[in-house]
Design a protein around this motif. Structure first.
Motif: not given
Length: 284
Positions: A181-197
């Motif tokens: 999750l620490q690695r993927l935080v920059p990819t998150l937005s305020e919309q529900w989307r599939p997590l990259a991993e």
């Protein structure tokens, strides 16, 4: 749909973040030092089928609520009973049988679980925010504060739970989940989307979104329900909340939702993201 609390409840009014911090510093944990332990409900895999699915509901309704009504503290077998400011949103804090540190937050209203339409009603209070505030009990059991990004909440799907009373698990996040999750935080937005991993330990897939704030400004149940496509059902989803920091260091949360996938062996069991040993807390 509001749930009324019996009169006479021990009442802890809702607090601001600063008030919560003050209470955390001054809360007397002597009952822990004295070795007091609440009655544990046994739901290990070997015994899950032997315990009625309304066992938790019976405990809080027939024991905790009555004890609180009579001003008994702690309202055994619960640790605390909190009444909402307007008589609604009452909930119990309960020491889970799982691990030394995990606690549960359960509404006193009869709510089966994540699939209940009650949770989508506009006047239903934010039980997940209440669970986040109750993380101080985990810290008390640990005898130390822990960083927000080490703490998590979990609600299992209707197919991944053994009890049919809404209960929110409060416990540490797994270190390997934290790392992803620490690695993927920059990819998150305020919309529900599939997590990259996919996430450890079972490499299950999750949807994710970012929420800014030191406390939960939105209700995760309502947010998830509003995002589901036509024909999808909340019963098939799990929900997890992990404290986090944005790339700029701002406080926030990562909301996660898994979906039941029989082919992948995924029962929508968000508890899999938690670590009952709280390894991450001791590492910090």
């Amino acid at each position: 749909m509001k749930a009324s609390a019996p009169k006479g409840f021990r009442y802890w009014p809702h607090r601001s973040a600063s008030q919560a911090r003050r209470r955390k510093r001054t809360l007397n944990f002597s009952w822990l030092a004295a070795g007091w332990t609440p009655i544990a409900w046994c739901l290990s895999p070997a015994h899950a089928l032997e315990v009625p699915r309304d066992h938790l509901w019976t405990l809080i309704h027939d024991s905790c609520a009555i004890a609180a009504k009579h001003q008994v503290y702690p309202p055994s077998p619960c640790t605390e009973v909190v009444a909402g400011p307007d008589g609604s949103g009452s909930y119990a804090v309960f020491k889970d049988h799982t691990g030394r540190f995990q606690y549960l937050v359960l509404p006193l209203a009869r709510i089966s679980g994540i699939e209940s339409p009650v949770l989508e009603a506009a006047d239903t209070p934010n039980y997940v925010a209440a669970a986040w505030n109750a993380r101080l009990y985990v810290e008390a059991a640990l005898h130390q504060p822990i960083p927000r990004d080490a703490m998590s909440l979990a609600i299992n799907s209707a197919y991944g739970r053994t009890q049919d009373q809404l209960h929110i698990h409060i416990d540490c996040v797994r270190p390997d989940v934290h790392e992803v999750l620490q690695r993927l935080v920059p990819t998150l937005s305020e919309q529900w989307r599939p997590l990259a991993e996919p996430l450890p330990p079972a490499k299950h897939r999750y949807q994710a979104r970012w929420v800014s704030g030191s406390t939960l400004p939105l209700d995760p149940f309502k947010s998830l329900a509003a995002s589901l496509p036509r024909g999808d059902r909340m019963a098939a989803h799990s929900l997890a909340v992990v404290g986090a920091y944005s790339p700029k260091g701002e406080e926030g949360f990562i909301l996660l939702s898994g979906r039941v996938d029989e082919a992948a062996g995924d029962r929508g069991h968000a508890e899999e993201l938690q670590d009952i040993e709280c390894t991450i807390a001791f590492a910090h």
